[in-house]
Design a protein around this motif. Structure first.
Motif, PDB file in Angstrom:
ATOM      1  N   ARG A  71       0.825  -1.206   0.000  1.00 23.51           N
ATOM      2  CA  ARG A  71       0.000   0.000   0.000  1.00 23.51           C
ATOM      3  C   ARG A  71       0.861   1.258   0.000  1.00 23.51           C
ATOM      4  O   ARG A  71       1.860   1.358   0.705  1.00 23.51           O
ATOM      5  CB  ARG A  71      -0.924  -0.005   1.210  1.00 23.51           C
ATOM      6  CG  ARG A  71      -1.958   1.106   1.173  1.00 23.51           C
ATOM      7  CD  ARG A  71      -2.771   1.145   2.436  1.00 23.51           C
ATOM      8  NE  ARG A  71      -3.707   0.020   2.504  1.00 23.51           N
ATOM      9  CZ  ARG A  71      -4.087  -0.555   3.649  1.00 23.51           C
ATOM     10  NH1 ARG A  71      -3.610  -0.145   4.780  1.00 23.51           N
ATOM     11  NH2 ARG A  71      -4.936  -1.545   3.639  1.00 23.51           N
ATOM     12  N   CYS A  72       0.409   2.196  -0.793  1.00 18.90           N
ATOM     13  CA  CYS A  72       1.093   3.481  -0.840  1.00 18.90           C
ATOM     14  C   CYS A  72       0.511   4.386   0.241  1.00 18.90           C
ATOM     15  O   CYS A  72      -0.698   4.604   0.276  1.00 18.90           O
ATOM     16  CB  CYS A  72       0.905   4.108  -2.222  1.00 18.90           C
ATOM     17  SG  CYS A  72       1.498   5.803  -2.283  1.00 18.90           S
ATOM     18  N   PRO A  73       1.330   4.891   1.134  1.00 24.73           N
ATOM     19  CA  PRO A  73       0.801   5.780   2.189  1.00 24.73           C
ATOM     20  C   PRO A  73       0.356   7.140   1.671  1.00 24.73           C
ATOM     21  O   PRO A  73      -0.396   7.853   2.332  1.00 24.73           O
ATOM     22  CB  PRO A  73       1.968   5.901   3.167  1.00 24.73           C
ATOM     23  CG  PRO A  73       3.179   5.584   2.391  1.00 24.73           C
ATOM     24  CD  PRO A  73       2.770   4.671   1.274  1.00 24.73           C
ATOM     25  N   ASN A  74       0.815   7.493   0.480  1.00 27.98           N
ATOM     26  CA  ASN A  74       0.483   8.795  -0.086  1.00 27.98           C
ATOM     27  C   ASN A  74      -0.873   8.819  -0.785  1.00 27.98           C
ATOM     28  O   ASN A  74      -1.735   9.636  -0.454  1.00 27.98           O
ATOM     29  CB  ASN A  74       1.600   9.230  -1.041  1.00 27.98           C
ATOM     30  CG  ASN A  74       1.424  10.663  -1.493  1.00 27.98           C
ATOM     31  OD1 ASN A  74       1.176  11.546  -0.673  1.00 27.98           O
ATOM     32  ND2 ASN A  74       1.529  10.887  -2.784  1.00 27.98           N
ATOM     33  N   CYS A  75      -1.068   7.918  -1.745  1.00 27.00           N
ATOM     34  CA  CYS A  75      -2.327   7.937  -2.491  1.00 27.00           C
ATOM     35  C   CYS A  75      -3.297   6.837  -2.063  1.00 27.00           C
ATOM     36  O   CYS A  75      -4.455   6.843  -2.454  1.00 27.00           O
ATOM     37  CB  CYS A  75      -2.056   7.847  -3.994  1.00 27.00           C
ATOM     38  SG  CYS A  75      -1.304   6.309  -4.500  1.00 27.00           S
ATOM     39  N   GLY A  76      -2.822   5.894  -1.283  1.00 30.72           N
ATOM     40  CA  GLY A  76      -3.700   4.840  -0.782  1.00 30.72           C
ATOM     41  C   GLY A  76      -3.932   3.677  -1.724  1.00 30.72           C
ATOM     42  O   GLY A  76      -4.700   2.777  -1.417  1.00 30.72           O
ATOM     43  N   TYR A  85       8.961   2.077  -5.582  1.00 29.59           N
ATOM     44  CA  TYR A  85       8.169   3.259  -5.259  1.00 29.59           C
ATOM     45  C   TYR A  85       6.784   3.094  -5.863  1.00 29.59           C
ATOM     46  O   TYR A  85       6.611   2.319  -6.792  1.00 29.59           O
ATOM     47  CB  TYR A  85       8.825   4.530  -5.826  1.00 29.59           C
ATOM     48  CG  TYR A  85      10.208   4.773  -5.311  1.00 29.59           C
ATOM     49  CD1 TYR A  85      10.406   5.210  -3.995  1.00 29.59           C
ATOM     50  CD2 TYR A  85      11.312   4.553  -6.122  1.00 29.59           C
ATOM     51  CE1 TYR A  85      11.679   5.412  -3.510  1.00 29.59           C
ATOM     52  CE2 TYR A  85      12.588   4.765  -5.645  1.00 29.59           C
ATOM     53  CZ  TYR A  85      12.771   5.189  -4.332  1.00 29.59           C
ATOM     54  OH  TYR A  85      14.034   5.395  -3.848  1.00 29.59           O
ATOM     55  N   CYS A  86       5.843   3.817  -5.362  1.00 33.49           N
ATOM     56  CA  CYS A  86       4.482   3.780  -5.886  1.00 33.49           C
ATOM     57  C   CYS A  86       4.496   4.259  -7.345  1.00 33.49           C
ATOM     58  O   CYS A  86       4.888   5.402  -7.611  1.00 33.49           O
ATOM     59  CB  CYS A  86       3.589   4.672  -5.034  1.00 33.49           C
ATOM     60  SG  CYS A  86       1.942   4.893  -5.702  1.00 33.49           S
ATOM     61  N   PRO A  87       4.077   3.411  -8.310  1.00 34.75           N
ATOM     62  CA  PRO A  87       4.130   3.818  -9.731  1.00 34.75           C
ATOM     63  C   PRO A  87       3.218   5.008 -10.044  1.00 34.75           C
ATOM     64  O   PRO A  87       3.532   5.816 -10.918  1.00 34.75           O
ATOM     65  CB  PRO A  87       3.664   2.563 -10.479  1.00 34.75           C
ATOM     66  CG  PRO A  87       3.833   1.449  -9.510  1.00 34.75           C
ATOM     67  CD  PRO A  87       3.598   2.038  -8.161  1.00 34.75           C
ATOM     68  N   SER A  88       2.099   5.095  -9.339  1.00 34.01           N
ATOM     69  CA  SER A  88       1.160   6.190  -9.560  1.00 34.01           C
ATOM     70  C   SER A  88       1.748   7.534  -9.123  1.00 34.01           C
ATOM     71  O   SER A  88       1.653   8.532  -9.837  1.00 34.01           O
ATOM     72  CB  SER A  88      -0.138   5.904  -8.803  1.00 34.01           C
ATOM     73  OG  SER A  88      -1.045   6.958  -8.959  1.00 34.01           O
ATOM     74  N   CYS A  89       2.365   7.520  -7.944  1.00 34.05           N
ATOM     75  CA  CYS A  89       2.960   8.749  -7.423  1.00 34.05           C
ATOM     76  C   CYS A  89       4.256   9.103  -8.139  1.00 34.05           C
ATOM     77  O   CYS A  89       4.619  10.275  -8.226  1.00 34.05           O
ATOM     78  CB  CYS A  89       3.215   8.625  -5.928  1.00 34.05           C
ATOM     79  SG  CYS A  89       1.698   8.498  -4.973  1.00 34.05           S
ATOM     80  N   ALA A  90       4.931   8.095  -8.673  1.00 28.19           N
ATOM     81  CA  ALA A  90       6.196   8.317  -9.381  1.00 28.19           C
ATOM     82  C   ALA A  90       5.983   9.158 -10.634  1.00 28.19           C
ATOM     83  O   ALA A  90       6.870   9.898 -11.048  1.00 28.19           O
ATOM     84  CB  ALA A  90       6.843   6.982  -9.729  1.00 28.19           C
TER      85      ALA A  90
HETATM   86 ZN   LIG Z   1       1.021   6.446  -4.425  1.00 22.57          ZN
END
Ligand SMILES: [Zn+2]
Length: 106
Positions: A71-76, A85-90
């Protein structure tokens, strides 16, 4: 007058400790079975661990599925596979480390 034989008491204490240890082991087997650990433990205490172990072993195995998510703590967002790293936030140039989340379902 009789005197208390301490070797007998020691023997009983050790035997009792071993008995409880075996019962706890049976309980551990029971936790993975449909009967449950507490039930297996009680049966082991009352009806000896021999009966307890048979009871635990004939009881069907639990369908335990262990799933691991990241789970990504930033976008959930949750991912099944591991990423550094979270691919969405990257994409937004935010490098968020994913948090490993493990779940047990029956
Ligand atoms: Zn993310």
């Amino acid at each position: 007058m009789n005197y208390i034989d301490y070797t007998d008491i020691e023997f009983l204490l050790i035997a009792g400790a071993i008995y409880l240890f075996i019962a706890a082991t049976v309980a551990k087997i029971g936790t993975y079975r449909a009967c449950g650990g507490i039930k297996a433990f009680i049966i082991s205490i009352i009806l000896t661990p021999v009966i307890g172990i048979i009871y635990a072993l004939i009881s069907p195995q639990k369908h335990l599925i262990k799933t691991v998510h990241y789970r990504c703590p930033n976008c959930g967002l949750e991912y099944v596979s591991k990423h550094k790293y979270c691919p969405s936030c990257a994409k937004e140039e935010k490098y968020c480390r994913l948090v490993k989340v493990s779940m047990k379902t029956y």
